[in-house]
Every structure is written in structure tokens, then in C-alpha cells.
Design an enzyme around this catalytic site. Structure first.
Site, PDB file in Angstrom:
ATOM      1  N   HIS A   7       0.838  -1.212   0.000  1.00  0.00           N
ATOM      2  CA  HIS A   7       0.000   0.000   0.000  1.00  0.00           C
ATOM      3  C   HIS A   7       0.864   1.249   0.000  1.00  0.00           C
ATOM      4  O   HIS A   7       2.066   1.194   0.265  1.00  0.00           O
ATOM      5  CB  HIS A   7      -0.972   0.016   1.187  1.00  0.00           C
ATOM      6  N   GLU A  43      -8.354   4.815   9.594  1.00  0.00           N
ATOM      7  CA  GLU A  43      -7.854   4.560   8.251  1.00  0.00           C
ATOM      8  C   GLU A  43      -8.892   3.911   7.363  1.00  0.00           C
ATOM      9  O   GLU A  43      -9.811   3.245   7.845  1.00  0.00           O
ATOM     10  CB  GLU A  43      -6.615   3.668   8.305  1.00  0.00           C
ATOM     11  N   GLN A  60      -3.923   3.598   1.310  1.00  0.00           N
ATOM     12  CA  GLN A  60      -4.315   3.631   2.722  1.00  0.00           C
ATOM     13  C   GLN A  60      -4.443   5.097   3.124  1.00  0.00           C
ATOM     14  O   GLN A  60      -3.438   5.814   3.172  1.00  0.00           O
ATOM     15  CB  GLN A  60      -3.245   2.940   3.565  1.00  0.00           C
ATOM     16  N   HIS A  84       3.937   7.298   3.646  1.00  0.00           N
ATOM     17  CA  HIS A  84       4.863   6.153   3.596  1.00  0.00           C
ATOM     18  C   HIS A  84       4.492   5.229   2.459  1.00  0.00           C
ATOM     19  O   HIS A  84       3.399   5.298   1.917  1.00  0.00           O
ATOM     20  CB  HIS A  84       4.851   5.388   4.929  1.00  0.00           C
ATOM     21  N   GLU A 134       7.510   0.822   5.128  1.00  0.00           N
ATOM     22  CA  GLU A 134       6.878  -0.192   5.977  1.00  0.00           C
ATOM     23  C   GLU A 134       7.020  -1.557   5.300  1.00  0.00           C
ATOM     24  O   GLU A 134       7.000  -1.640   4.073  1.00  0.00           O
ATOM     25  CB  GLU A 134       5.388   0.174   6.127  1.00  0.00           C
TER      26      GLU A 134
HETATM   27  C1  MC0 Z   1       9.165  11.862   9.962  1.00  0.00           C
HETATM   28  N1  MC0 Z   1      10.124  12.122   9.044  1.00  0.00           N
HETATM   29  C2  MC0 Z   1       9.738  11.644   7.864  1.00  0.00           C
HETATM   30  C3  MC0 Z   1       8.463  11.067   8.081  1.00  0.00           C
HETATM   31  N2  MC0 Z   1       8.147  11.218   9.388  1.00  0.00           N
HETATM   32  N3  MC0 Z   1      10.335  11.644   6.663  1.00  0.00           N
HETATM   33  C4  MC0 Z   1       9.661  11.070   5.645  1.00  0.00           C
HETATM   34  N4  MC0 Z   1       8.413  10.519   5.774  1.00  0.00           N
HETATM   35  C5  MC0 Z   1       7.815  10.499   6.966  1.00  0.00           C
HETATM   36  N5  MC0 Z   1       6.597   9.960   7.092  1.00  0.00           N
HETATM   37  C6  MC0 Z   1      11.376  12.845   9.273  1.00  0.00           C
HETATM   38  C7  MC0 Z   1      11.109  14.227   9.849  1.00  0.00           C
HETATM   39  O1  MC0 Z   1      10.852  15.155   8.833  1.00  0.00           O
HETATM   40  C8  MC0 Z   1      12.365  14.507  10.606  1.00  0.00           C
HETATM   41  O2  MC0 Z   1      13.353  14.972   9.728  1.00  0.00           O
HETATM   42  C9  MC0 Z   1      12.762  13.146  11.135  1.00  0.00           C
HETATM   43  O3  MC0 Z   1      12.121  12.177  10.276  1.00  0.00           O
HETATM   44  C10 MC0 Z   1      12.303  12.913  12.558  1.00  0.00           C
HETATM   45  O4  MC0 Z   1      10.910  13.148  12.582  1.00  0.00           O
HETATM   46  P1  MC0 Z   1      10.100  13.728  13.820  1.00  0.00           P
HETATM   47  O5  MC0 Z   1       8.990  14.546  13.287  1.00  0.00           O
HETATM   48  O6  MC0 Z   1      11.025  14.323  14.823  1.00  0.00           O
HETATM   49  O7  MC0 Z   1       9.386  12.460  14.399  1.00  0.00           O
HETATM   50  P2  MC0 Z   1       9.928  11.253  15.238  1.00  0.00           P
HETATM   51  O8  MC0 Z   1      11.406  11.102  15.153  1.00  0.00           O
HETATM   52  O9  MC0 Z   1       9.326  11.348  16.593  1.00  0.00           O
HETATM   53  O10 MC0 Z   1       9.227  10.055  14.448  1.00  0.00           O
HETATM   54  C11 MC0 Z   1       9.550   9.751  13.137  1.00  0.00           C
HETATM   55  C12 MC0 Z   1       9.306   8.273  12.976  1.00  0.00           C
HETATM   56  C13 MC0 Z   1       7.860   7.988  13.414  1.00  0.00           C
HETATM   57  C14 MC0 Z   1       9.543   7.884  11.501  1.00  0.00           C
HETATM   58  C15 MC0 Z   1      10.310   7.492  13.862  1.00  0.00           C
HETATM   59  O11 MC0 Z   1       6.948   8.731  12.593  1.00  0.00           O
HETATM   60  C16 MC0 Z   1       7.468   6.554  13.376  1.00  0.00           C
HETATM   61  O12 MC0 Z   1       7.734   5.807  14.294  1.00  0.00           O
HETATM   62  N6  MC0 Z   1       6.767   6.116  12.283  1.00  0.00           N
HETATM   63  C17 MC0 Z   1       6.353   4.711  12.190  1.00  0.00           C
HETATM   64  C18 MC0 Z   1       4.916   4.530  12.605  1.00  0.00           C
HETATM   65  C19 MC0 Z   1       3.939   5.319  11.719  1.00  0.00           C
HETATM   66  O13 MC0 Z   1       4.316   6.128  10.933  1.00  0.00           O
HETATM   67  N7  MC0 Z   1       2.629   5.038  11.966  1.00  0.00           N
HETATM   68  C20 MC0 Z   1       1.554   5.674  11.209  1.00  0.00           C
HETATM   69  C21 MC0 Z   1       1.076   4.790  10.136  1.00  0.00           C
HETATM   70  P3  MC0 Z   1      14.222  16.292  10.041  1.00  0.00           P
HETATM   71  O14 MC0 Z   1      15.112  16.434   8.861  1.00  0.00           O
HETATM   72  O15 MC0 Z   1      13.246  17.389  10.208  1.00  0.00           O
HETATM   73  O16 MC0 Z   1      14.974  15.958  11.303  1.00  0.00           O
HETATM   74  S1  MC0 Z   1       0.237   3.402  10.839  1.00  0.00           S
HETATM   75  C22 MC0 Z   1       0.054   2.311   9.545  1.00  0.00           C
HETATM   76  O17 MC0 Z   1       0.432   2.608   8.456  1.00  0.00           O
HETATM   77  C23 MC0 Z   1      -0.580   0.987   9.889  1.00  0.00           C
HETATM   78  C24 MC0 Z   1      -1.939   1.190  10.475  1.00  0.00           C
HETATM   79  C25 MC0 Z   1      -0.623   0.010   8.713  1.00  0.00           C
HETATM   80  O18 MC0 Z   1      -0.057   0.266   7.650  1.00  0.00           O
HETATM   81  O19 MC0 Z   1      -1.254  -1.057   8.850  1.00  0.00           O
END
Ligand code: MC0
Length: 142
Positions: A7, A43, A60, A84, A134
Site C-alpha cells: 500500500h 484509516e 491507505q 509512507h 513499511e
Molecule cells: C518523519 N520524518 C519523515 C516522516 N516522518 N520523513 C519522511 N516521511 C515520513 N513519514 C522525518 C522528519 O521530517 C524529521 O526529519 C525526522 O524524520 C524525525 O521526525 P520527527 O517529526 O522528529 O518524528 P519522530 O522522530 O518522533 O518520528 C519519526 C518516525 C515515526 C519515523 C520514527 O513517525 C514513526 O515511528 N513512524 C512509524 C509509525 C507510523 O508512521 N505510523 C503511522 C502509520 P528532520 O530532517 O526534520 O529531522 S500506521 C500504519 O500505516 C498501519 C496502520 C498500517 O499500515 O497497517
């Protein structure tokens, strides 16, 4: 082995309005919807092609349920858009470990529950040329 695009995750402020845009503009219907409290999202999955045996591809649409969630933080900073991409695999555990071994940060020690009972993990966007990535094993595959 990663075998498909499972997705593309799209962050939006208003899930119902965004679903209606995809229905009215492209004719895509909601295949499944749910709330994932752990991930902080409401979602909708729009099936683009494939069958329900694990080989499908979806859009998604993701609306945050709280501001401090990953999608909530991302929306506040970037506005709506592609959040993502997700690759499908029959073995999320094995592929995550293999990718971790190549020096890419895998965000979870163990895969968590994702959409439609799938098992998911994420790779850090900073290790993937700016793309939050992912890995998904669908419920039918595990
Ligand atoms: C953050 N950054 C990204 C980003 N999110 N870059 C590209 N795409 C994204 N989606 C970048 C920011 O711009 C920043 O860069 C750096 O990563 C740190 O971001 P932050 O804003 O300080 O946030 P953090 O570090 O607290 O978290 C980022 C992180 C988090 C990726 C670790 O979003 C995470 O754990 N994501 C995984 C879970 C997720 O996204 N869940 C939602 C979908 P700079 O350069 O400014 O430092 S749930 C889902 O999809 C499920 C239901 C499913 O598929 O079944």
C-alpha cells in the site's frame, strides 16, 4: 523477499472527505476501515488491484486520532500527502532482520499489528533516502 507494493499511506486531515474525493474522482471504493489506537490513526483501505489472498495493493488513507501520533506530527509539519510506502512480504520477521543487518534502522524489535490483522514494521526514513518505509505480511500470509 519483498514481492509487491502492499500500500501507499496518505495522510489527510479529514478521512471522510478524502475517501469521497477518491470515490468521486477515480471510482475507488472503501474495502476496509478501522481505528488503530496503537498507531493513532483512523484509516480506510481502498483496493486498487489484486485479490484478498494477500496479493493486493491498496491506497491507505490515514487521519490521526491524536496530535502526538506519527501521522499527527507529520501532518502538522508537512500538510496532507504521501506519508509512507509499504512493501509486502510473506516473512516480515526475516526481511526486517536481513535489512537491519544492512545497517538500516528497523523501528520495532518485533512486528506489530497493522491494517486488517497484518504484521508490520517500519524502516527509519532517514536511512531510506527520505521515505518512511513499511514492511507488511498480510493476515492471509501469517
Ligand atoms: C518523519 N520524518 C519523515 C516522516 N516522518 N520523513 C519522511 N516521511 C515520513 N513519514 C522525518 C522528519 O521530517 C524529521 O526529519 C525526522 O524524520 C524525525 O521526525 P520527527 O517529526 O522528529 O518524528 P519522530 O522522530 O518522533 O518520528 C519519526 C518516525 C515515526 C519515523 C520514527 O513517525 C514513526 O515511528 N513512524 C512509524 C509509525 C507510523 O508512521 N505510523 C503511522 C502509520 P528532520 O530532517 O526534520 O529531522 S500506521 C500504519 O500505516 C498501519 C496502520 C498500517 O499500515 O497497517
Amino acid at each position: 523477499m519483498l514481492t509487491r507494493i502492499d500500500h501507499i499511506g496518505i495522510a489527510c486531515f479529514d478521512l471522510d472527505k478524502t475517501v469521497e474525493f477518491y470515490r468521486a474522482t477515480y471510482g475507488f471504493e472503501v474495502f476496509h476501515s478501522e481505528v488503530n489506537e496503537e498507531q493513532g490513526v483512523r484509516e480506510a483501505m481502498l483496493k486498487i488491484n489484486g485479490t484478498s489472498d494477500g496479493g493486493a495493493s491498496y491506497l491507505q488513507l490515514l487521519e490521526p486520532t491524536r496530535e502526538d501520533s506519527a501521522v499527527g506530527k507529520w501532518l502538522a509539519k508537512n500538510g496532507e500527502g504521501v506519508h509512507h510506502i509499504a512493501f509486502g512480504t510473506a516473512d516480515v520477521d526475516g526481511d526486517a532482520e536481513a535489512i537491519r543487518g544492512k545497517g538500516v534502522r528497523v523501528l520495532y524489535d518485533e512486528p506489530r499489528i497493522g491494517s486488517m490483522g497484518s504484521r508490520i514494521t517500519f524502516l527509519h526514513p532517514k536511512d531510506c533516502h527520505g521515505v518512511l518505509t513499511e514492511l507488511v505480511t498480510s493476515a492471509a500470509e501469517h
